[in-house]
Design a protein around this motif. Structure first.
Motif, mmCIF file in Angstrom:
data_model
loop_
_atom_site.group_PDB
_atom_site.id
_atom_site.type_symbol
_atom_site.label_atom_id
_atom_site.label_comp_id
_atom_site.label_asym_id
_atom_site.label_seq_id
_atom_site.Cartn_x
_atom_site.Cartn_y
_atom_site.Cartn_z
ATOM 1 N N LEU A 68 6.078 57.030 -33.855
ATOM 2 C CA LEU A 68 6.363 55.796 -34.582
ATOM 3 C C LEU A 68 7.870 55.678 -34.772
ATOM 4 O O LEU A 68 8.454 56.357 -35.612
ATOM 5 C CB LEU A 68 5.654 55.796 -35.941
ATOM 6 N N GLY A 69 8.474 54.834 -33.963
ATOM 7 C CA GLY A 69 9.910 54.591 -34.070
ATOM 8 C C GLY A 69 10.168 53.242 -34.710
ATOM 9 O O GLY A 69 9.236 52.539 -35.112
ATOM 10 N N PRO A 70 11.433 52.854 -34.792
ATOM 11 C CA PRO A 70 11.784 51.582 -35.434
ATOM 12 C C PRO A 70 11.122 50.362 -34.793
ATOM 13 O O PRO A 70 10.717 49.437 -35.489
ATOM 14 C CB PRO A 70 13.308 51.518 -35.293
ATOM 15 N N ALA A 71 10.999 50.339 -33.475
ATOM 16 C CA ALA A 71 10.401 49.181 -32.809
ATOM 17 C C ALA A 71 8.924 49.033 -33.166
ATOM 18 O O ALA A 71 8.456 47.924 -33.488
ATOM 19 C CB ALA A 71 10.573 49.302 -31.295
ATOM 20 N N LEU A 72 8.176 50.121 -33.100
ATOM 21 C CA LEU A 72 6.763 50.068 -33.491
ATOM 22 C C LEU A 72 6.616 49.739 -34.976
ATOM 23 O O LEU A 72 5.718 48.994 -35.368
ATOM 24 C CB LEU A 72 6.063 51.391 -33.182
#
Length: 95
Positions: free
Chosen positions: A80-84
């Motif tokens: 889970l990164g910033p885009a997701l």
């Protein structure tokens, strides 16, 4: 969300964990978010600090531990990164 501690030298296999969860848990009980920790945070009476974990939530900017999201399209737990995270917040990603 579920907090996990992996054995030393092991790493998370997102597709394998997805298959395991899919076989053993009904859809409503599957954790949508995973948090990997070095060790579980405990109270003085050896209880897990679940309230603190819930208060911190699953914002990658606030949580120092690696976070993973249950991705139904790829049938895996993915980082889970910033885009997701933004996709979850604005509703583009359904959880």
């Amino acid at each position: 969300m579920a907090a996990l501690v992996l054995r030393p030298g092991c790493r998370l296999d997102g597709p394998a964990l997805y298959r395991h969860v899919e076989q053993h848990l009904p859809p409503y009980a599957r954790p949508r978010f995973l948090r990997l920790q070095e060790r579980l945070a405990m109270t003085e009476t050896f209880k897990q600090q679940k309230v603190r974990l819930a208060q911190e939530g699953f914002d990658p900017a606030r949580v120092p531990d690696p976070l993973f999201l249950l991705d139904e399209t790829t049938k895996a737990y993915v980082p889970l990164g910033p885009a997701l995270w933004e996709g979850v917040l604005d509703g583009r990603l359904r959880i």
